[in-house]
Design a protein around this motif. Structure first.
Motif, short mmCIF file in Angstrom:
data_model
loop_
_atom_site.label_atom_id
_atom_site.label_comp_id
_atom_site.label_asym_id
_atom_site.label_seq_id
_atom_site.Cartn_x
_atom_site.Cartn_y
_atom_site.Cartn_z
N PRO A 120 0.81 -1.23 0.00
CA PRO A 120 0.00 0.00 0.00
C PRO A 120 0.84 1.28 0.00
N SER A 121 2.10 1.21 0.43
CA SER A 121 2.97 2.39 0.42
C SER A 121 3.43 2.75 -0.99
N GLY A 122 3.18 1.86 -1.96
CA GLY A 122 3.60 2.09 -3.35
C GLY A 122 4.81 1.29 -3.77
N VAL A 123 5.45 0.57 -2.85
CA VAL A 123 6.60 -0.27 -3.20
C VAL A 123 6.09 -1.44 -4.05
N ASN A 124 6.66 -1.58 -5.23
CA ASN A 124 6.24 -2.59 -6.19
C ASN A 124 7.40 -3.55 -6.44
N ILE A 125 7.13 -4.86 -6.32
CA ILE A 125 8.14 -5.88 -6.55
C ILE A 125 7.65 -6.82 -7.64
N ASN A 126 8.50 -7.04 -8.65
CA ASN A 126 8.24 -8.05 -9.66
C ASN A 126 8.94 -9.32 -9.22
N LEU A 127 8.17 -10.37 -9.01
CA LEU A 127 8.73 -11.67 -8.66
C LEU A 127 9.01 -12.39 -9.97
N ILE A 128 10.27 -12.53 -10.30
CA ILE A 128 10.68 -13.14 -11.55
C ILE A 128 10.78 -14.65 -11.31
N LEU A 129 9.93 -15.40 -11.99
CA LEU A 129 9.70 -16.80 -11.65
C LEU A 129 10.56 -17.75 -12.46
N ASN A 130 11.87 -17.53 -12.44
CA ASN A 130 12.73 -18.41 -13.23
C ASN A 130 14.00 -18.84 -12.50
N ALA A 131 14.00 -18.82 -11.18
CA ALA A 131 15.18 -19.28 -10.44
C ALA A 131 15.31 -20.79 -10.61
N SER A 132 16.54 -21.24 -10.76
CA SER A 132 16.81 -22.66 -10.90
C SER A 132 16.53 -23.38 -9.59
N ASP A 133 15.91 -24.54 -9.68
CA ASP A 133 15.60 -25.32 -8.48
C ASP A 133 16.86 -25.73 -7.72
N ASP A 134 17.96 -25.92 -8.45
CA ASP A 134 19.18 -26.39 -7.81
C ASP A 134 20.11 -25.25 -7.36
N ALA A 135 19.70 -24.01 -7.57
CA ALA A 135 20.52 -22.87 -7.14
C ALA A 135 20.48 -22.73 -5.63
N SER A 136 21.59 -22.33 -5.05
CA SER A 136 21.69 -22.13 -3.61
C SER A 136 20.75 -21.01 -3.17
N SER A 137 20.25 -21.11 -1.95
CA SER A 137 19.42 -20.01 -1.42
C SER A 137 20.28 -18.95 -0.75
N ASP A 138 21.62 -19.14 -0.76
CA ASP A 138 22.52 -18.08 -0.30
C ASP A 138 22.41 -16.90 -1.24
N SER A 139 22.61 -15.72 -0.72
CA SER A 139 22.69 -14.53 -1.56
C SER A 139 24.13 -14.44 -2.07
N VAL A 140 24.30 -14.59 -3.37
CA VAL A 140 25.64 -14.55 -3.98
C VAL A 140 26.32 -13.23 -3.65
N LEU A 141 25.56 -12.16 -3.55
CA LEU A 141 26.14 -10.84 -3.32
C LEU A 141 26.35 -10.52 -1.84
N MET A 142 25.70 -11.23 -0.95
CA MET A 142 25.80 -10.90 0.48
C MET A 142 26.47 -11.98 1.31
N ASP A 143 26.43 -13.24 0.87
CA ASP A 143 26.84 -14.34 1.74
C ASP A 143 28.17 -14.99 1.38
N HIS A 144 28.88 -14.44 0.41
CA HIS A 144 30.13 -15.06 -0.02
C HIS A 144 31.29 -14.09 0.16
N ALA A 145 32.48 -14.63 0.36
CA ALA A 145 33.67 -13.81 0.59
C ALA A 145 34.00 -12.94 -0.62
N THR A 146 33.81 -13.47 -1.82
CA THR A 146 34.05 -12.68 -3.03
C THR A 146 32.92 -11.67 -3.17
N LYS A 147 33.26 -10.42 -3.25
CA LYS A 147 32.25 -9.36 -3.31
C LYS A 147 31.99 -8.97 -4.76
#
Length: 144
Positions: free
Chosen positions: A52-79
Motif C-alpha cells: 500500500p505504500s507504493g513499493v512494487n516488486i516483480n517476482l521473476i519466476l525463473n530461479a533454478s531449483d538447484d541454485a543455492s538459497s545463499d545470496s551470492v552478493l551478500m553471503d560469499h567472501a568474493t564481493k
C-alpha cells in the motif's frame, strides 16, 4: 549537459527479485503487507506484488531449483558487483520487528548507526530485505 542528464526520472518504479516458487513467495510477501496484483505474465514469467505504500516488486519466476538459497552478493567472501538488498523505510522498528518474529521470520542482522536503526531478513529464496528507520532530522524535531 551533465546537470540536465535524465531529469525525467521521477522514482523507482519496481524492483525485480528472482524467485523459485510463486506460491511460497506470494505467501511470504503478502505476510509483509504486499498485495498480489497479477501473474504470472510475460516471457520470463513475472508476478507483481505491491505494498500500500507504493513499493512494487516483480517476482521473476525463473530461479533454478538447484541454485543455492545463499545470496551470492551478500553471503560469499568474493564481493561481486550488483544489487545487494532492498531497503524498506519504516516508522516503528520495534513494532515491525515484533511482527516479523511473530511471523517466524528470522532477523539476520541488526545495526544502529548515526541515530538510524535497521535490520535485515531474507525471503524464502535468500533475497535480502532491510527495514530501515532513518535518524531523526531537524524537521522531525530530533537531531540530524
Amino acid at each position: 549537459m551533465e546537470g540536465d542528464a535524465l531529469r525525467e526520472i521521477t522514482r523507482i518504479n519496481h524492483v525485480g527479485l528472482r524467485v523459485r516458487d510463486l506460491t511460497i513467495s506470494r505467501k511470504f510477501y503478502e505476510s509483509l503487507g504486499f498485495e498480489f496484483i497479477v501473474g504470472p505474465v510475460g516471457p520470463e514469467p513475472v508476478a507483481i506484488v505491491e505494498h500500500p505504500s507504493g513499493v512494487n516488486i516483480n517476482l521473476i519466476l525463473n530461479a533454478s531449483d538447484d541454485a543455492s538459497s545463499d545470496s551470492v552478493l551478500m553471503d560469499h567472501a568474493t564481493k561481486h558487483a550488483g544489487f545487494t538488498h532492498i531497503a524498506l523505510e519504516i516508522t516503528d522498528p520495534d513494532n515491525v520487528e515484533r511482527k516479523l518474529v511473530a511471523l517466524g521470520i528470522e532477523i539476520t542482522e541488526r545495526v544502529e548507526f548515526g541515530g538510524a536503526r535497521f535490520f535485515f531478513i531474507r525471503d524464502p529464496d535468500g533475497n535480502v530485505l532491510e527495514f530501515h528507520k532513518p535518524a531523526a532530522s531537524d524537521a522531525d524535531g530530533g537531531a540530524a
